[in-house]
Structures are given as C-alpha cells and as structure tokens.
Enzyme design. Structure first.
Site, PDB file in Angstrom:
ATOM      1  N   ASP A  25       5.502 -11.402   4.172  1.00 51.36           N
ATOM      2  CA  ASP A  25       5.176 -10.012   3.921  1.00 51.36           C
ATOM      3  C   ASP A  25       4.744  -9.891   2.455  1.00 51.36           C
ATOM      4  O   ASP A  25       4.892 -10.851   1.676  1.00 51.36           O
ATOM      5  CB  ASP A  25       6.415  -9.147   4.211  1.00 51.36           C
ATOM      6  CG  ASP A  25       6.155  -7.663   4.029  1.00 51.36           C
ATOM      7  OD1 ASP A  25       5.020  -7.218   4.298  1.00 51.36           O
ATOM      8  OD2 ASP A  25       7.080  -6.948   3.613  1.00 51.36           O
ATOM      9  N   ASP A  27       4.722  -6.347   0.115  1.00 53.70           N
ATOM     10  CA  ASP A  27       5.581  -5.419  -0.630  1.00 53.70           C
ATOM     11  C   ASP A  27       7.052  -5.656  -0.281  1.00 53.70           C
ATOM     12  O   ASP A  27       7.440  -5.679   0.892  1.00 53.70           O
ATOM     13  CB  ASP A  27       5.209  -3.979  -0.295  1.00 53.70           C
ATOM     14  CG  ASP A  27       3.817  -3.629  -0.769  1.00 53.70           C
ATOM     15  OD1 ASP A  27       3.665  -3.200  -1.923  1.00 53.70           O
ATOM     16  OD2 ASP A  27       2.864  -3.795   0.027  1.00 53.70           O
TER      17      ASP A  27
END
Length: 261
Positions: A25, A27
């Site tokens: 991922d 953020d």
C-alpha cells in the site's frame, strides 16, 4: 498482538528457492498519514530501498490514490501500480487493466452531488480519482461529522451502482462490483506469471481495503498489517509504522540476496 515482521524476516522470506512478490500500500505504509493527501511524499531513503528491492523481487504498489498520482509519487519504472484500490492497473511489459469503466457516469454524477451537499462544511475535502470519490474529513470540525456522513450516505443511496467504504477519516464511493485489492493482487500474480513460477507473495498495508488482500492471499502468502495498536486483521504479522516498513524491506532484500534469489 501479532508478532513483529522485523523479528521473523527469514521466516517470511521463506526458502531461498522461491522468488518473492511484494505488494505494498502507499499512504500509511510507505508514507505516514498526513492531513492533506497531496503532502504524502515518498522519502528518498524509502525510494532507494524500493529500487534495491526490485533487483531481487517483483514489486507492486496498490493504492487508493489515482493511478497516475501514485505512479508519479513512487516513480520507479520496474514496479507495477494499481490505483483506485485496484480498479486501474499498469506495469512493465504492457501490463494494463481497467476494471470498471462503465461506472464512470455514475461517479461523475455522485461527485457533482457531493460537492453541492458538502459546500457548506469547512475543510471537507473531496478527492476525485478515476474510479472512486474520496471525502476526507480529517480537518473537519467534529460537530460537522454527522452532517458529512449523512450527505455521503444520501448520495450513495441514490447511486446503487456505487458502494460506500470507510477508511481512516475518509468515506469513499467505489463501483459496486466484485473487485477489490485482493482480486487485483490475484490477477497480478497470474498475469505476471508469478503464481506459475511459485513466487512467495507478501502484502503490506495499513487500511481496511488491505484486508481484502490479506484474505485473498490466505495460506498461499503472507499478510503484514501496519498499525501501532492491536486490531482485528487477517494479517499474520505486524509493523508499527512506515519507518518499520522501510527497515523490513531493507532486511527482506538482504535476505533475498543471502538466499541467492
């Protein structure tokens, strides 16, 4: 509390005869969560770590951000990218998939309605991506939370072809179809020939959407959740923050070198 991935690097890397496929991922995983999404920049040291890692493993970044946004922020050509929670995918050797183009008119209409409804709520931030609409409320006064949540719910109710998802201080509207980060990871494994080659998949993420990927991998791979607090998760290991993620990726790369990958 899950065991720390930093204490089990060799175990996670697995046997040296298997290549690694690492899914990340953005953020909250590669960068800290910030008040304004546009200020979440990848550090030079993390980019260098990723650049070293792609020499030893297949790497993909799956983000809720728009595809061009996350690709420009990471800026490493050898990496595959999936934007809008996996709905928009690109990568090396002509890799390309867009999962939900027929939902674009509904997203356009919902975005217009949201902007009208939220115009009077200070600091509400609407972020339109190609295949989703994010309503950020990290800076919104708590007294306005009910009004904001009600507005998002009303728009979602009028557009049944969209589904509402809640993340960290964000509500998001996405196409209501059988596709998510988990499906995107499985597609990437198959499309890139990684499953056929017996690669060991490792997924690292911090948000609710990443749980779809943890569940999809199941026993075939390793899920690592990024969280400072214990929480219910389908992951098997944990890391506290992006700084620990960077350290883990460095040590994973070293383990790959030692294993002759």
């Amino acid at each position: 509390m899950l065991p720390s991935a930093l204490e089990h690097v060799q175990e996670i890397a697995g046997a040296g005869d298997r290549s690694l496929a690492i899914f990340l991922d953005y953020d909250g995983t590669l960068t800290p969560i910030v008040s304004h999404p546009e200020k979440a920049f990848l550090s030079d040291s993390t980019r260098q770590t990723l650049q070293a890692l792609v020499m030893r493993a297949s790497v993909a970044v799956l983000s809720g951000r728009d595809l061009d946004d996350v690709r420009n922020r990471v800026a490493i050509e050898a990496i595959a990218y999936a934007g809008s929670h996996g709905f928009d995918i690109t990568g090396p050797r002509g890799l390309r998939r867009q999962e939900a183009t027929k939902f674009l008119p509904a997203l356009d209409a919902a975005e217009k309605e949201l902007r009208e409804k939220l115009a009077g709520i200070a600091d509400a931030l609407i972020e339109r991506k190609r295949f989703s609409i994010a309503t950020h409320y990290r800076k919104v006064n708590e007294n306005d939370f009910p009004k904001l949540e009600r507005a998002v719910s009303e728009v979602a109710a009028r557009h049944r072809e969209l589904r509402r998802m809640e993340g960290k201080k964000v509500y998001e509207l996405l196409p209501c179809t059988d596709w998510d980060k988990g499906k995107a990871v499985l597609w990437l494994l198959e499309r890139l020939g990684l499953e056929r080659a017996g690669a060991r998949p490792i997924y690292i993420g911090d948000d609710r959407t990443d749980e779809d990927a943890f569940r999809a991998l199941g026993q075939r791979g390793v899920g690592i959740v990024v969280s400072e607090e214990p929480r219910a998760t389908a992951a098997s290991y944990s890391l506290k923050d992006p700084a620990e993620v960077e350290r883990f990726l460095r040590e994973l790369g070293a383990a790959a070198v030692a294993g002759g990958r």
